[in-house]
Design an enzyme around this catalytic site. Structure first.
Site, PDB file in Angstrom:
ATOM      1  N   SER A  10       0.849  -1.193   0.000  1.00  0.00           N
ATOM      2  CA  SER A  10       0.000   0.000   0.000  1.00  0.00           C
ATOM      3  C   SER A  10       0.881   1.237   0.000  1.00  0.00           C
ATOM      4  CB  SER A  10      -0.904   0.000   1.232  1.00  0.00           C
ATOM      5  OG  SER A  10      -1.523   1.264   1.340  1.00  0.00           O
ATOM      6  N   HIS A  68      -8.121   1.764  -4.141  1.00  0.00           N
ATOM      7  CA  HIS A  68      -9.094   1.640  -3.049  1.00  0.00           C
ATOM      8  C   HIS A  68      -9.601   3.048  -2.765  1.00  0.00           C
ATOM      9  CE1 HIS A  68      -9.613   0.789   1.577  1.00  0.00           C
ATOM     10  NE2 HIS A  68     -10.774   0.930   0.965  1.00  0.00           N
ATOM     11  N   MET A  70     -11.590   5.492  -0.789  1.00  0.00           N
ATOM     12  CA  MET A  70     -12.273   5.758   0.482  1.00  0.00           C
ATOM     13  C   MET A  70     -12.868   7.150   0.407  1.00  0.00           C
ATOM     14  SD  MET A  70      -9.374   4.141   2.951  1.00  0.00           S
ATOM     15  CE  MET A  70      -8.198   4.152   1.618  1.00  0.00           C
ATOM     16  N   GLY A 146      -2.932   4.345   8.046  1.00  0.00           N
ATOM     17  CA  GLY A 146      -2.030   3.205   8.091  1.00  0.00           C
ATOM     18  C   GLY A 146      -1.565   2.976   9.520  1.00  0.00           C
ATOM     19  N   GLY A 147      -0.940   1.842   9.759  1.00  0.00           N
ATOM     20  CA  GLY A 147      -0.298   1.595  11.049  1.00  0.00           C
ATOM     21  C   GLY A 147      -1.211   1.196  12.197  1.00  0.00           C
ATOM     22  N   GLY A 179      -5.265  -3.771   6.312  1.00  0.00           N
ATOM     23  CA  GLY A 179      -5.101  -3.123   7.606  1.00  0.00           C
ATOM     24  C   GLY A 179      -4.466  -4.015   8.650  1.00  0.00           C
ATOM     25  N   GLY A 180      -3.291  -3.607   9.103  1.00  0.00           N
ATOM     26  CA  GLY A 180      -2.640  -4.339  10.190  1.00  0.00           C
ATOM     27  C   GLY A 180      -2.072  -5.682   9.789  1.00  0.00           C
TER      28      GLY A 180
HETATM   29  C1  DX5 Z   1      -6.250   2.199   5.487  1.00  0.00           C
HETATM   30  C2  DX5 Z   1      -5.821   1.896   4.081  1.00  0.00           C
HETATM   31  C3  DX5 Z   1      -4.779   0.861   4.050  1.00  0.00           C
HETATM   32  C4  DX5 Z   1      -3.494   1.210   4.730  1.00  0.00           C
HETATM   33  C5  DX5 Z   1      -2.998  -0.036   5.408  1.00  0.00           C
HETATM   34  O1  DX5 Z   1      -7.405   2.884   5.506  1.00  0.00           O
HETATM   35  O2  DX5 Z   1      -6.893   1.468   3.308  1.00  0.00           O
HETATM   36  O3  DX5 Z   1      -4.539   0.371   2.741  1.00  0.00           O
HETATM   37  O4  DX5 Z   1      -2.523   1.713   3.853  1.00  0.00           O
HETATM   38  O5  DX5 Z   1      -1.918   0.279   6.200  1.00  0.00           O
HETATM   39  P1  DX5 Z   1      -1.279  -0.758   7.222  1.00  0.00           P
HETATM   40  O6  DX5 Z   1      -0.876  -1.946   6.404  1.00  0.00           O
HETATM   41  O7  DX5 Z   1      -0.124   0.012   7.781  1.00  0.00           O
HETATM   42  O8  DX5 Z   1      -2.326  -1.092   8.238  1.00  0.00           O
HETATM   43 ZN    ZN Z   2      -6.511   0.432   1.377  1.00  0.00          ZN
END
Ligand code: DX5
Ligand code: ZN
Length: 223
Positions: A10, A68, A70, A146-147, A179-180
């Site tokens: 991502s 993706h 959002m 993220g994170g 996510g995660g």
């Molecule tokens: C969160 C995004 C994810 C994000 C995941 O809303 O859709 O794609 O980049 O990040 P990690 O892998 O750090 O949870």
């Molecule tokens: Zn995403």
């Protein structure tokens, strides 16, 4: 094969000052698919980036762009995403009044189509649109950042979705999780039936080559 097990780095977690370079390096490692998070500051609080950045990145790499979105009003994004070089567009069921129509429009624009579900959104919203789907994205954190940590309640949701898709003759629809996800917990979602693993921190946090190879090692056991 449509449901090949793979990791989708991502780019939200990348260093945007060297986005093209980082993605090219991943490409050279054999990474063929990127996850591209577009946020509108409405459906989720942050704004990430949009079509102009995707269009620039399109010139730098040949990877598959799995966008993706959002954001609200996904219907406004279809044409511009296709033009900017998106290969797939996944939209949130929660934002969509006319989900069936929007999915049809994504396919008509030449992209693969996906529906993303927030952790609290039930699988039933997919019941009458499965024929239109290339993938379902199960959010394993709440979208926007993220994170965050993987939500354990999503493991049974992934399993139930796989059962539901298979039982209704939709074996070709892939399950993506987002996510995660890290190489060290990837087995949890893979065992539950996930095919496509999105990883932001799990790839870009630390040495991305080591991280990518760690994912590849886990995925090899499921291919
Ligand atoms: C969160 C995004 C994810 C994000 C995941 O809303 O859709 O794609 O980049 O990040 P990690 O892998 O750090 O949870
Ligand atoms: Zn995403």
């Amino acid at each position: 094969m449509k449901r090949e097990k793979r990791v989708y780095p991502s780019i939200l977690s990348a260093d945007f000052t060297k986005l093209g370079q980082d993605c090219r390096e991943l490409q050279e490692m054999g990474c063929t698919h990127l996850h591209v998070d577009v946020m509108d500051g409405q459906f989720v609080p942050p704004i990430s980036f949009g079509e102009p950045v995707i269009k620039s990145l399109r010139k730098a790499v040949d990877q598959f762009f799995d966008v993706h979105y959002m954001g609200l009003h996904p219907e406004y994004r279809i044409e511009s995403m296709a033009e900017s070089g998106a290969d797939s567009l996944t939209i949130h069921a929660e934002t969509c009044v006319h989900l069936d129509r929007v999915l049809q429009a994504i396919k008509d624009a030449g992209m693969e189509a996906g529906v993303a579900l927030n952790p609290s959104t039930p699988l039933q919203v997919l019941d009458y649109v499965m024929d239109r789907l290339d993938q379902v994205l199960i959010m394993t954190v709440n979208p926007g950042y993220g994170g965050q940590s993987y939500l354990p309640a999503m493991t049974s949701k992934i399993r139930e979705l796989r059962e539901k898709l298979d039982a209704s003759g939709h074996q070709n629809v892939a399950i993506q999780v987002d996510g995660g996800i890290y190489a060290h917990n990837a087995h949890i979602v893979l065992d539950a039936g996930a095919d496509r693993l999105v990883a932001g921190s799990g790839i870009f946090g630390g040495d991305k080559r080591e991280n990518y190879e760690a994912f590849e090692k886990v995925l090899a056991g499921y291919r």
